[in-house]
Design an enzyme around this catalytic site. Sequence first.
Site, mmCIF file in Angstrom:
data_model
loop_
_atom_site.group_PDB
_atom_site.id
_atom_site.type_symbol
_atom_site.label_atom_id
_atom_site.label_comp_id
_atom_site.label_asym_id
_atom_site.label_seq_id
_atom_site.Cartn_x
_atom_site.Cartn_y
_atom_site.Cartn_z
ATOM 1 N N CYS A 6 0.818 -1.215 0.000
ATOM 2 C CA CYS A 6 0.000 0.000 0.000
ATOM 3 C C CYS A 6 0.855 1.269 0.000
ATOM 4 O O CYS A 6 0.663 2.157 -0.836
ATOM 5 C CB CYS A 6 -0.967 -0.015 1.185
ATOM 6 S SG CYS A 6 -0.201 -0.430 2.761
HETATM 7 N N1 LIG Z 1 -4.688 -3.869 5.032
HETATM 8 C C1 LIG Z 1 -4.108 -3.224 4.032
HETATM 9 O O1 LIG Z 1 -4.236 -1.993 3.907
HETATM 10 C C2 LIG Z 1 -3.284 -3.968 3.021
HETATM 11 C C3 LIG Z 1 -2.787 -3.245 1.940
HETATM 12 C C4 LIG Z 1 -1.988 -3.909 0.991
HETATM 13 C C5 LIG Z 1 -1.696 -5.247 1.147
HETATM 14 N N2 LIG Z 1 -2.186 -5.913 2.226
HETATM 15 C C6 LIG Z 1 -1.833 -7.329 2.353
HETATM 16 O O2 LIG Z 1 -2.994 -8.108 2.084
HETATM 17 C C7 LIG Z 1 -2.977 -9.277 2.903
HETATM 18 C C8 LIG Z 1 -4.251 -9.294 3.742
HETATM 19 O O3 LIG Z 1 -4.252 -8.129 4.559
HETATM 20 P P1 LIG Z 1 -5.493 -7.758 5.514
HETATM 21 O O4 LIG Z 1 -5.211 -6.401 6.029
HETATM 22 O O5 LIG Z 1 -6.774 -8.059 4.854
HETATM 23 O O6 LIG Z 1 -5.231 -8.821 6.700
HETATM 24 P P2 LIG Z 1 -6.286 -9.365 7.752
HETATM 25 O O7 LIG Z 1 -7.399 -8.399 7.936
HETATM 26 O O8 LIG Z 1 -5.489 -9.773 8.931
HETATM 27 O O9 LIG Z 1 -6.889 -10.689 7.049
HETATM 28 C C9 LIG Z 1 -6.103 -11.826 6.812
HETATM 29 C C10 LIG Z 1 -6.956 -12.920 6.216
HETATM 30 O O10 LIG Z 1 -6.147 -14.069 5.943
HETATM 31 C C11 LIG Z 1 -6.679 -15.234 6.619
HETATM 32 N N3 LIG Z 1 -5.499 -16.000 7.036
HETATM 33 C C12 LIG Z 1 -4.559 -15.657 7.965
HETATM 34 N N4 LIG Z 1 -3.578 -16.583 8.031
HETATM 35 C C13 LIG Z 1 -3.899 -17.527 7.097
HETATM 36 C C14 LIG Z 1 -3.280 -18.748 6.684
HETATM 37 N N5 LIG Z 1 -2.133 -19.164 7.236
HETATM 38 N N6 LIG Z 1 -3.891 -19.463 5.725
HETATM 39 C C15 LIG Z 1 -5.054 -19.069 5.172
HETATM 40 N N7 LIG Z 1 -5.704 -17.927 5.521
HETATM 41 C C16 LIG Z 1 -5.116 -17.166 6.470
HETATM 42 C C17 LIG Z 1 -7.525 -14.674 7.749
HETATM 43 O O11 LIG Z 1 -8.636 -15.475 8.076
HETATM 44 P P3 LIG Z 1 -8.594 -16.780 8.973
HETATM 45 O O12 LIG Z 1 -7.565 -16.524 10.058
HETATM 46 O O13 LIG Z 1 -9.980 -16.980 9.500
HETATM 47 O O14 LIG Z 1 -8.212 -17.878 8.027
HETATM 48 C C18 LIG Z 1 -8.084 -13.398 7.113
HETATM 49 O O15 LIG Z 1 -9.195 -13.699 6.289
HETATM 50 C C19 LIG Z 1 -1.691 -9.196 3.753
HETATM 51 O O16 LIG Z 1 -0.653 -9.898 3.124
HETATM 52 C C20 LIG Z 1 -1.392 -7.713 3.753
HETATM 53 O O17 LIG Z 1 -0.018 -7.423 3.964
HETATM 54 C C21 LIG Z 1 -2.992 -5.314 3.153
#
Ligand SMILES: NC(=O)c1ccc[n+]([C@@H]2O[C@H](COP(=O)([O-])OP(=O)(O)OC[C@H]3O[C@@H](n4cnc5c(N)ncnc54)[C@H](OP(=O)(O)O)[C@@H]3O)[C@@H](O)[C@H]2O)c1
Length: 328
Positions: A143
């Site tokens: 991001c």
């Molecule tokens: N937030 C942002 O602004 C943003 C921006 C750019 C990129 N990202 C990237 O996008 C990704 C998701 O970010 P987020 O902010 O949405 O994170 P988040 O809110 O913590 O969500 C993570 C998701 O992944 C699942 N998960 C976690 N560990 C897992 C595993 N080992 N296997 C399968 N599923 C798993 C979780 O659900 P369960 O635990 O129920 O499976 C949840 O649905 C990350 O890599 C982050 O760095 C985020």
Amino acid sequence: MKIAIIGASGYAGGDLIRLLLTHSSAEMSVVTSRKYAGKPIETVHPHLRGFTDLVFENPAPGEIDADVVFLAVPHTAAMTYARPLLDNGIRVIDLSADYRLPKEIFEKVYGVSHTDYFDAPYGIPELRREEYRNARFVSNPGCFPTGATLAAAPLARFAHTIIYDSKTGVSGAGDNPSATTHYPNVGDNINPYKWTSHRHLAEMRLELSRLGSGARCYFTPHLVPVNRGILTTAHILLNEPMEQEEVERRYRDYYKGEFFIRYQNPTLAAVRGSNFCDMKAESEGERVVVASAIDNLVKGASGQAIQNMNIICGFDERDGLKGAGLLP
Ligand SMILES: NC(=O)c1ccc[n+]([C@@H]2O[C@H](COP(=O)([O-])OP(=O)(O)OC[C@H]3O[C@@H](n4cnc5c(N)ncnc54)[C@H](OP(=O)(O)O)[C@@H]3O)[C@@H](O)[C@H]2O)c1
């Protein structure tokens, strides 16, 4: 086009569902969560109730039936999914950091071993779409690097130093609560963090070098009490002075025809919920200050991921992404 979202209960996954509901060719077939498997998506995404009857599942990577999979999981989790999906002929957009950096740099910056590395295109459409139109796997940028790199790109080759100062909303940390994101620590407050060592700096530096820039690059993020958005102020120190008129001409030419880049005063509110990156530049000769605004969950994550899906699948790049920001 059957779509699966791995990590659909998280913030980025939720925004993928919200946006894909408006896509003309996307049909979400699988949305995963380990914690909420068997529960309807409104259990965690109440704003999506009534639009879909999707239920969270927890399939093994090899069991996923889809044409395109979005990996919206934390880094190190994505690398366990990528290969089995590709082996089954599925196209993949990875929102995590697992394939954004060369292996050695990734392992150094993230402090973990990469267990299944391969080279992947870095999916920043406005700068590189022609390099990956036929790709089967795209690594979605971080991001902060998205807003920062787009702000600096038109002048990057003329700079000797670039300093990014970013303010980010709290959803950038995902949905897992922590002391840092605890309301009394965030509300009515602003905190600098990872002053000189944020992981995204490596991505920013790499992308500047790919743009032909030899500029030194520095970055400090700040957490501000808003849910969504990143406002980046880029201080671009030039080798030779450049007048305001030329700076503006370069920005307008560089992003000519780019629907998602708007040359106007950037504010978080104007881009909130949308895939736009607003930016504006002001020159004082040898220093040009450029500010950019994006929604970290849309242009910084899910929206850019859908833009990348549209590119590799040959759809209109704006499909699923035509919504304006939520001003005020
Ligand atoms: N937030 C942002 O602004 C943003 C921006 C750019 C990129 N990202 C990237 O996008 C990704 C998701 O970010 P987020 O902010 O949405 O994170 P988040 O809110 O913590 O969500 C993570 C998701 O992944 C699942 N998960 C976690 N560990 C897992 C595993 N080992 N296997 C399968 N599923 C798993 C979780 O659900 P369960 O635990 O129920 O499976 C949840 O649905 C990350 O890599 C982050 O760095 C985020």
